[in-house]
Design a protein around this motif. Sequence first.
Motif, PDB file in Angstrom:
ATOM      1  N   ASP A 304     -12.153 123.885 -67.191  1.00 42.20           N
ATOM      2  CA  ASP A 304     -12.908 123.091 -66.228  1.00 42.20           C
ATOM      3  C   ASP A 304     -11.973 122.069 -65.586  1.00 42.20           C
ATOM      4  N   ILE A 305     -12.108 121.922 -64.279  1.00 45.08           N
ATOM      5  CA  ILE A 305     -11.249 121.007 -63.530  1.00 45.08           C
ATOM      6  C   ILE A 305     -12.116 120.151 -62.629  1.00 45.08           C
ATOM      7  N   ARG A 306     -11.885 118.854 -62.645  1.00 47.85           N
ATOM      8  CA  ARG A 306     -12.516 117.959 -61.679  1.00 47.85           C
ATOM      9  C   ARG A 306     -11.425 117.233 -60.902  1.00 47.85           C
ATOM     10  N   VAL A 307     -11.515 117.324 -59.579  1.00 45.85           N
ATOM     11  CA  VAL A 307     -10.605 116.609 -58.686  1.00 45.85           C
ATOM     12  C   VAL A 307     -11.417 115.566 -57.946  1.00 45.85           C
ATOM     13  N   THR A 308     -10.984 114.325 -58.003  1.00 44.15           N
ATOM     14  CA  THR A 308     -11.679 113.243 -57.302  1.00 44.15           C
ATOM     15  C   THR A 308     -10.841 112.764 -56.121  1.00 44.15           C
ATOM     16  N   GLY A 309     -11.480 112.013 -55.231  1.00 41.60           N
ATOM     17  CA  GLY A 309     -10.790 111.496 -54.063  1.00 41.60           C
ATOM     18  C   GLY A 309     -11.602 111.724 -52.809  1.00 41.60           C
ATOM     19  N   PRO A 310     -11.050 111.330 -51.656  1.00 38.82           N
ATOM     20  CA  PRO A 310     -11.766 111.496 -50.384  1.00 38.82           C
ATOM     21  C   PRO A 310     -12.073 112.961 -50.098  1.00 38.82           C
ATOM     22  N   PRO A 311     -13.266 113.279 -49.616  1.00 36.88           N
ATOM     23  CA  PRO A 311     -13.623 114.669 -49.302  1.00 36.88           C
ATOM     24  C   PRO A 311     -12.643 115.294 -48.322  1.00 36.88           C
ATOM     25  N   GLY A 312     -12.291 116.547 -48.580  1.00 37.69           N
ATOM     26  CA  GLY A 312     -11.411 117.274 -47.674  1.00 37.69           C
ATOM     27  C   GLY A 312      -9.932 117.056 -47.928  1.00 37.69           C
ATOM     28  N   GLN A 313      -9.574 116.070 -48.714  1.00 40.18           N
ATOM     29  CA  GLN A 313      -8.158 115.804 -48.993  1.00 40.18           C
ATOM     30  C   GLN A 313      -7.624 116.832 -49.989  1.00 40.18           C
ATOM     31  N   THR A 314      -6.455 117.404 -49.707  1.00 43.74           N
ATOM     32  CA  THR A 314      -5.846 118.381 -50.603  1.00 43.74           C
ATOM     33  C   THR A 314      -5.077 117.665 -51.701  1.00 43.74           C
ATOM     34  N   VAL A 315      -5.350 118.045 -52.937  1.00 39.51           N
ATOM     35  CA  VAL A 315      -4.704 117.412 -54.087  1.00 39.51           C
ATOM     36  C   VAL A 315      -3.881 118.460 -54.841  1.00 39.51           C
ATOM     37  N   PRO A 316      -2.574 118.206 -55.077  1.00 40.98           N
ATOM     38  CA  PRO A 316      -1.778 119.153 -55.877  1.00 40.98           C
ATOM     39  C   PRO A 316      -2.126 119.035 -57.357  1.00 40.98           C
ATOM     40  N   VAL A 317      -2.597 120.120 -57.936  1.00 45.52           N
ATOM     41  CA  VAL A 317      -3.030 120.132 -59.339  1.00 45.52           C
ATOM     42  C   VAL A 317      -1.989 120.885 -60.166  1.00 45.52           C
ATOM     43  N   PRO A 318      -1.349 120.232 -61.155  1.00 48.73           N
ATOM     44  CA  PRO A 318      -0.355 120.918 -62.000  1.00 48.73           C
ATOM     45  C   PRO A 318      -1.047 121.811 -63.021  1.00 48.73           C
ATOM     46  N   LEU A 319      -1.402 122.996 -62.610  1.00 51.04           N
ATOM     47  CA  LEU A 319      -2.258 123.847 -63.436  1.00 51.04           C
ATOM     48  C   LEU A 319      -1.500 124.496 -64.594  1.00 51.04           C
ATOM     49  N   GLU A 320      -0.336 125.070 -64.329  1.00 52.17           N
ATOM     50  CA  GLU A 320       0.335 125.886 -65.338  1.00 52.17           C
ATOM     51  C   GLU A 320       1.357 125.135 -66.189  1.00 52.17           C
TER      52      GLU A 320
END
Length: 355
Positions: A304-320
Motif C-alpha cells: 500500500d502506498i499513500r502519496v500526499t501533496g498538491p493534487p496533480g503534482q508528480t512525486v518520485p517514489v523510491p519503490l524498489e
Amino acid sequence: MSRIRGALFIFLLLLSAAVLGTRALAQLHFPGLPGLPHLPGAQRLAIDAASRQLAPYVQANTPVRLDWSSAYPTVSEPPGGAFRPGAGHAGGAFSQRVASQLAHSPNGIVNLTPGDYALPIRVYCTDIHRHAHQPENYLVGPLRGARASVLTALYSKVGAARAPYHDVQSLSWTLQAGTRYGDMGQGTRALFDRLIPFMRSKILGNFTDQLRSQWSHFTIPGLPSFDSALNQMDGLGQTIQTYQSAQQQILANSSDFNALSAQLAPVDRSGGRTMQSVPWSEVAPNIYMRSPSTGDFGSVGEMDIRVTGPPGQTVPVPLESQILYPPGCPNCQPLTYNPEPTQPSGEDGGGGIPG
C-alpha cells in the motif's frame, strides 16, 4: 654490552606488560631468548589485530547490509483519512503500468500523483542462511550494501520482463552471496545478461576473494593465512564462512531450486510474528508505505502506498530501493519485491517453497 641488552630486554618486557597486560604477556614467546615460554597466544593476538582492521572493510563491502534498526519511522495512520485506492490505482492493471515505468528506471523510482495505491508484489528472500517464517509482517527500510543498486535494478526489470520467480530468486541469492559475474552458473548469468547487463561492472569481483586480498596486505608479524585464520576470527570469521558456504551451495544446486531453498532459506513452520495492525512507514516526505498482506518468500502480497501533496503534482517514489524487515525477529528473513502484473505461466501462486 650484555648488561645493556639485559636492560633493554627488561624495558621491553615492562612495556609489553603495560600494553598487553600480564596475562597476555605470559602467553607470548620471544624467539632466541632462552628460559622464556613458547608463546601460543602470539598468533591469536595477530589474528585479533588483523580482524579489527578487516571488520570496517567487511562492513563497507557487504553485498546487502542488514540493519533492523534502520527501518523508517512509522505512524499508525498517515495524513489524509482512511486508505481508499481509487479506480486505476490497484490490481494487475495498475501493477502493469508501474512495471512499465520501472523498465526504464534502473534506480527503482516511479512517478505517482498524490493518492492511494495498492500494488500487488512478488517477494524475494534477501538473506542467506536465515529461516522463513509463516506468516509474517514487515516494516519498510532502505536497501543498503555494496550490491544494493544491482538488486534495485534487477527488481525494477523483472515485472515487465515476466521473468520466472525461481530464476530471479536464484539470481538474487547469487548477487547477495557476493559471487563474481564470471563464477555464475550458465542460466543465472544468462538471466543477468538479459535483465541488467549494464550492471556487470558492479559484480566483477568476488566478495570473499576481496577479503582474502585485503588480509594479505596486513603487515602483522605472526599473522597466518586468511583461510587458516577464519576459525579463530569469532563472529567475523563465521560471517565470512557463511558467504563462502552460500557461494558453494548456489553453484552446487544451480539446477535444483528446491534443494537450494532448503539450504539457504529453510522454512520454519512454527510461524512468525503477526501484528494486529501493520503501521505505515514514512519512507520520504509525503510518501508512506506498508505491506499488510505479505507472506514468506515467493508469495504474492500487497504494497500500500499513500502519496500526499498538491493534487496533480508528480512525486518520485523510491519503490524498489527498499527492503522489508520482520520487526522484532532478527532471525527471520527480510524481503525485497517487485510488481506482479500477472502470474507468469508455469509459476505456482504460493511462493515456490518446498513443502
